[in-house]
Design a protein around this motif. Structure first.
Motif, PDB file in Angstrom:
ATOM      1  N   GLU A 147       0.836  -1.193   0.000  1.00 48.71           N
ATOM      2  CA  GLU A 147       0.000   0.000   0.000  1.00 48.71           C
ATOM      3  C   GLU A 147       0.875   1.249   0.000  1.00 48.71           C
ATOM      4  O   GLU A 147       1.896   1.312   0.670  1.00 48.71           O
ATOM      5  CB  GLU A 147      -0.899  -0.003   1.236  1.00 48.71           C
ATOM      6  N   GLY A 148       0.462   2.243  -0.769  1.00 50.52           N
ATOM      7  CA  GLY A 148       1.236   3.476  -0.884  1.00 50.52           C
ATOM      8  C   GLY A 148       2.043   3.548  -2.163  1.00 50.52           C
ATOM      9  O   GLY A 148       2.496   4.620  -2.555  1.00 50.52           O
ATOM     10  N   ASN A 149       2.242   2.404  -2.814  1.00 55.53           N
ATOM     11  CA  ASN A 149       2.944   2.373  -4.096  1.00 55.53           C
ATOM     12  C   ASN A 149       1.922   2.373  -5.230  1.00 55.53           C
ATOM     13  O   ASN A 149       0.827   1.828  -5.098  1.00 55.53           O
ATOM     14  CB  ASN A 149       3.814   1.122  -4.197  1.00 55.53           C
ATOM     15  N   ARG A 150       2.274   2.969  -6.346  1.00 50.89           N
ATOM     16  CA  ARG A 150       1.386   3.019  -7.504  1.00 50.89           C
ATOM     17  C   ARG A 150       2.006   2.242  -8.658  1.00 50.89           C
ATOM     18  O   ARG A 150       3.145   2.494  -9.040  1.00 50.89           O
ATOM     19  CB  ARG A 150       1.114   4.465  -7.945  1.00 50.89           C
ATOM     20  N   GLN A 151       1.236   1.310  -9.191  1.00 48.08           N
ATOM     21  CA  GLN A 151       1.723   0.516 -10.308  1.00 48.08           C
ATOM     22  C   GLN A 151       2.080   1.394 -11.492  1.00 48.08           C
ATOM     23  O   GLN A 151       3.024   1.123 -12.238  1.00 48.08           O
ATOM     24  CB  GLN A 151       0.666  -0.514 -10.717  1.00 48.08           C
ATOM     25  N   GLU A 152       1.327   2.505 -11.674  1.00 52.45           N
ATOM     26  CA  GLU A 152       1.591   3.417 -12.785  1.00 52.45           C
ATOM     27  C   GLU A 152       2.985   4.034 -12.679  1.00 52.45           C
ATOM     28  O   GLU A 152       3.663   4.259 -13.689  1.00 52.45           O
ATOM     29  CB  GLU A 152       0.531   4.524 -12.830  1.00 52.45           C
ATOM     30  N   ASN A 153       3.422   4.324 -11.461  1.00 43.80           N
ATOM     31  CA  ASN A 153       4.760   4.890 -11.270  1.00 43.80           C
ATOM     32  C   ASN A 153       5.842   3.881 -11.616  1.00 43.80           C
ATOM     33  O   ASN A 153       6.898   4.239 -12.150  1.00 43.80           O
ATOM     34  CB  ASN A 153       4.930   5.354  -9.826  1.00 43.80           C
ATOM     35  N   ILE A 154       5.592   2.628 -11.299  1.00 45.86           N
ATOM     36  CA  ILE A 154       6.555   1.567 -11.611  1.00 45.86           C
ATOM     37  C   ILE A 154       6.590   1.311 -13.120  1.00 45.86           C
ATOM     38  O   ILE A 154       7.653   1.220 -13.733  1.00 45.86           O
ATOM     39  CB  ILE A 154       6.198   0.280 -10.848  1.00 45.86           C
ATOM     40  N   ASP A 155       5.413   1.243 -13.727  1.00 44.67           N
ATOM     41  CA  ASP A 155       5.323   0.921 -15.155  1.00 44.67           C
ATOM     42  C   ASP A 155       5.874   2.028 -16.043  1.00 44.67           C
ATOM     43  O   ASP A 155       6.226   1.784 -17.200  1.00 44.67           O
ATOM     44  CB  ASP A 155       3.868   0.645 -15.541  1.00 44.67           C
ATOM     45  N   ARG A 156       5.932   3.253 -15.538  1.00 44.06           N
ATOM     46  CA  ARG A 156       6.441   4.378 -16.328  1.00 44.06           C
ATOM     47  C   ARG A 156       7.835   4.086 -16.873  1.00 44.06           C
ATOM     48  O   ARG A 156       8.214   4.580 -17.945  1.00 44.06           O
ATOM     49  CB  ARG A 156       6.469   5.636 -15.459  1.00 44.06           C
ATOM     50  N   PHE A 157       8.612   3.266 -16.166  1.00 44.20           N
ATOM     51  CA  PHE A 157      10.005   3.040 -16.538  1.00 44.20           C
ATOM     52  C   PHE A 157      10.223   1.712 -17.284  1.00 44.20           C
ATOM     53  O   PHE A 157      11.359   1.262 -17.410  1.00 44.20           O
ATOM     54  CB  PHE A 157      10.883   3.095 -15.288  1.00 44.20           C
ATOM     55  N   LEU A 158       9.155   1.129 -17.771  1.00 42.23           N
ATOM     56  CA  LEU A 158       9.280  -0.111 -18.540  1.00 42.23           C
ATOM     57  C   LEU A 158       9.774   0.170 -19.955  1.00 42.23           C
ATOM     58  O   LEU A 158       9.346   1.127 -20.591  1.00 42.23           O
ATOM     59  CB  LEU A 158       7.930  -0.830 -18.612  1.00 42.23           C
ATOM     60  N   GLY A 159      10.683  -0.665 -20.431  1.00 40.64           N
ATOM     61  CA  GLY A 159      10.983  -0.717 -21.851  1.00 40.64           C
ATOM     62  C   GLY A 159      12.064   0.193 -22.388  1.00 40.64           C
ATOM     63  O   GLY A 159      12.402   0.094 -23.560  1.00 40.64           O
ATOM     64  N   TYR A 160      12.614   1.085 -21.574  1.00 45.44           N
ATOM     65  CA  TYR A 160      13.676   1.942 -22.124  1.00 45.44           C
ATOM     66  C   TYR A 160      14.893   1.982 -21.212  1.00 45.44           C
ATOM     67  O   TYR A 160      15.615   2.961 -21.144  1.00 45.44           O
ATOM     68  CB  TYR A 160      13.140   3.351 -22.408  1.00 45.44           C
ATOM     69  N   GLN A 161      15.155   0.859 -20.563  1.00 46.28           N
ATOM     70  CA  GLN A 161      16.286   0.783 -19.644  1.00 46.28           C
ATOM     71  C   GLN A 161      17.627   1.014 -20.331  1.00 46.28           C
ATOM     72  O   GLN A 161      18.550   1.587 -19.736  1.00 46.28           O
ATOM     73  CB  GLN A 161      16.285  -0.557 -18.901  1.00 46.28           C
ATOM     74  N   ASP A 162      17.757   0.600 -21.581  1.00 41.27           N
ATOM     75  CA  ASP A 162      19.024   0.795 -22.285  1.00 41.27           C
ATOM     76  C   ASP A 162      19.273   2.273 -22.578  1.00 41.27           C
ATOM     77  O   ASP A 162      20.386   2.779 -22.401  1.00 41.27           O
ATOM     78  CB  ASP A 162      19.035  -0.014 -23.589  1.00 41.27           C
ATOM     79  N   THR A 163      18.235   2.964 -23.046  1.00 38.86           N
ATOM     80  CA  THR A 163      18.358   4.404 -23.298  1.00 38.86           C
ATOM     81  C   THR A 163      18.669   5.142 -22.001  1.00 38.86           C
ATOM     82  O   THR A 163      19.542   6.018 -21.954  1.00 38.86           O
ATOM     83  CB  THR A 163      17.058   4.948 -23.912  1.00 38.86           C
ATOM     84  N   TYR A 164      17.954   4.806 -20.957  1.00 41.31           N
ATOM     85  CA  TYR A 164      18.154   5.443 -19.651  1.00 41.31           C
ATOM     86  C   TYR A 164      19.597   5.257 -19.187  1.00 41.31           C
ATOM     87  O   TYR A 164      20.274   6.214 -18.803  1.00 41.31           O
ATOM     88  CB  TYR A 164      17.187   4.828 -18.646  1.00 41.31           C
ATOM     89  N   ASP A 165      20.076   4.039 -19.247  1.00 37.52           N
ATOM     90  CA  ASP A 165      21.404   3.739 -18.731  1.00 37.52           C
ATOM     91  C   ASP A 165      22.511   4.349 -19.588  1.00 37.52           C
ATOM     92  O   ASP A 165      23.552   4.751 -19.080  1.00 37.52           O
ATOM     93  CB  ASP A 165      21.595   2.222 -18.646  1.00 37.52           C
ATOM     94  N   ARG A 166      22.263   4.457 -20.873  1.00 34.63           N
ATOM     95  CA  ARG A 166      23.289   4.982 -21.781  1.00 34.63           C
ATOM     96  C   ARG A 166      23.481   6.476 -21.627  1.00 34.63           C
ATOM     97  O   ARG A 166      24.617   6.975 -21.679  1.00 34.63           O
ATOM     98  CB  ARG A 166      22.902   4.656 -23.221  1.00 34.63           C
ATOM     99  N   PHE A 167      22.384   7.212 -21.415  1.00 36.13           N
ATOM    100  CA  PHE A 167      22.481   8.665 -21.487  1.00 36.13           C
ATOM    101  C   PHE A 167      22.390   9.386 -20.147  1.00 36.13           C
ATOM    102  O   PHE A 167      22.894  10.501 -20.025  1.00 36.13           O
ATOM    103  CB  PHE A 167      21.404   9.207 -22.432  1.00 36.13           C
ATOM    104  N   ARG A 168      21.752   8.804 -19.151  1.00 34.33           N
ATOM    105  CA  ARG A 168      21.646   9.476 -17.865  1.00 34.33           C
ATOM    106  C   ARG A 168      23.010   9.524 -17.173  1.00 34.33           C
ATOM    107  O   ARG A 168      23.848   8.624 -17.351  1.00 34.33           O
ATOM    108  CB  ARG A 168      20.651   8.750 -16.960  1.00 34.33           C
ATOM    109  N   PRO A 169      23.260  10.549 -16.369  1.00 34.85           N
ATOM    110  CA  PRO A 169      24.552  10.644 -15.682  1.00 34.85           C
ATOM    111  C   PRO A 169      24.668   9.652 -14.531  1.00 34.85           C
ATOM    112  O   PRO A 169      23.675   9.344 -13.850  1.00 34.85           O
ATOM    113  CB  PRO A 169      24.556  12.081 -15.152  1.00 34.85           C
ATOM    114  N   GLU A 170      25.852   9.143 -14.333  1.00 36.82           N
ATOM    115  CA  GLU A 170      26.139   8.379 -13.122  1.00 36.82           C
ATOM    116  C   GLU A 170      26.185   9.342 -11.941  1.00 36.82           C
ATOM    117  O   GLU A 170      26.450  10.536 -12.099  1.00 36.82           O
ATOM    118  CB  GLU A 170      27.479   7.652 -13.246  1.00 36.82           C
ATOM    119  N   ALA A 171      25.915   8.839 -10.754  1.00 41.25           N
ATOM    120  CA  ALA A 171      26.026   9.694  -9.575  1.00 41.25           C
ATOM    121  C   ALA A 171      27.472  10.136  -9.410  1.00 41.25           C
ATOM    122  O   ALA A 171      28.395   9.320  -9.535  1.00 41.25           O
ATOM    123  CB  ALA A 171      25.576   8.935  -8.339  1.00 41.25           C
TER     124      ALA A 171
END
Length: 284
Positions: free
Chosen positions: A14-38
């Motif tokens: 409870e308190g988590n939204r499936q929509e928030n989780i699903d927002r990040f489906l399917g583009y993990q490669d793009t995300y990892d390639r271009f987003r900055p590392e900490a």
């Protein structure tokens, strides 16, 4: 109702939204390639506030591990926690290519308000670009449970877009604004991801009553960037990716115009890109 024994039902806390989780489906490669590392400064600052090397760190909402792996040499043990299966699989794939980090780093499926750690087991909990997707009250209660006395919680985010050039940044803003408008017309409100305001992070930490000290720390980090990288940063944004899943043809012209602006500015060059960060911390 009869279920196939092979089917699994995932019940999120409870308190988590499936929509928030699903927002990040399917583009993990793009995300990892271009987003900055900490930036390494994150670990340096938090170790300074802790007063030494942490034995156990949890990076919650870790995505593809861009914020987790900085702890590989800075902590005795770090666990990345992520509810999205695509992001989690990318993090685990990356870890498999880094044998030197496997002893101290692990990635697990989990939720911010239901963590698999004993009470008082953690020295540091971090949320990099992720706390705004979490229900703050139940999440901070769980973080306080897992942190030892004197332990730290840190939520940190970078400002979008990075500091490059007015024309390029304005083009970025137009593209993201247009994607957001399209998203509101294409997806019913109840199916959209929802987030909390990042500017309220410090107030949420203070209001929770779980932390004896809190503050905001502002810093910056510089990375090299070319046109492809800057375009990729825009394409890695979740709202834009959602539109590309629903009606990609409606963004084709906007993306092409943005790409022309960026390519004209960079003109084949690789230039410094300044990323501004805002870190909100709480000391238990």
């Amino acid at each position: 109702m009869h279920l196939n024994p092979k089917e699994e039902i995932t019940i999120i806390p409870e308190g988590n939204r499936q929509e928030n989780i699903d927002r990040f489906l399917g583009y993990q490669d793009t995300y990892d390639r271009f987003r900055p590392e900490a930036p390494p400064l994150v670990a340096e600052l938090l170790c300074q506030y802790l007063g030494g090397r942490p034995a156990a760190v949890a990076d919650v909402g870790c995505g593809t591990g861009l914020s987790t792996l900085i702890w590989g040499q800075a902590a005795d043990r770090v666990t990345g926690v992520e509810p999205n299966p695509d992001m989690l699989s990318k993090a685990q794939e990356k870890l498999g290519r880094l044998p030197e980090g496997q002893a101290t780093v692990s990635f697990i499926h989990g939720y911010s308000n239901q963590l698999p750690f004993a009470s008082g087991a953690l020295d540091i909990i971090t949320c990099s670009q992720s706390f705004h997707w979490m229900e703050p009250s139940s999440t901070l209660l769980e973080f306080a449970r897992c942190l030892r006395e004197g332990g730290l919680f840190a939520a940190y985010d970078c400002d979008w877009p990075p500091v490059v050039h007015p024309q390029v940044e304005a083009g970025y803003g137009r593209l993201i604004d247009n994607a957001d408008k399209l998203l509101h017309s294409l997806q019913p409100e109840k199916e959209r991801a929802s987030k909390w305001n990042k500017e309220g992070h410090l107030a949420q930490i203070q209001k929770s009553g779980h932390f004896s000290f809190s503050r905001e720390i502002v810093f910056h980090h510089t990375e090299n960037c070319d046109a492809q990288r800057f375009i990729g940063l825009a394409l890695s944004q979740g709202g834009l990716q959602t539109v590309l899943k629903l009606a990609p043809e409606q963004l084709e012209q906007d993306i092409a115009e943005f790409a022309r602006t960026v390519e004209a500015y960079y003109a084949g060059r690789t230039l410094p890109m300044l990323l501004g960060y805002r870190m909100r911390i709480g000391v238990k």
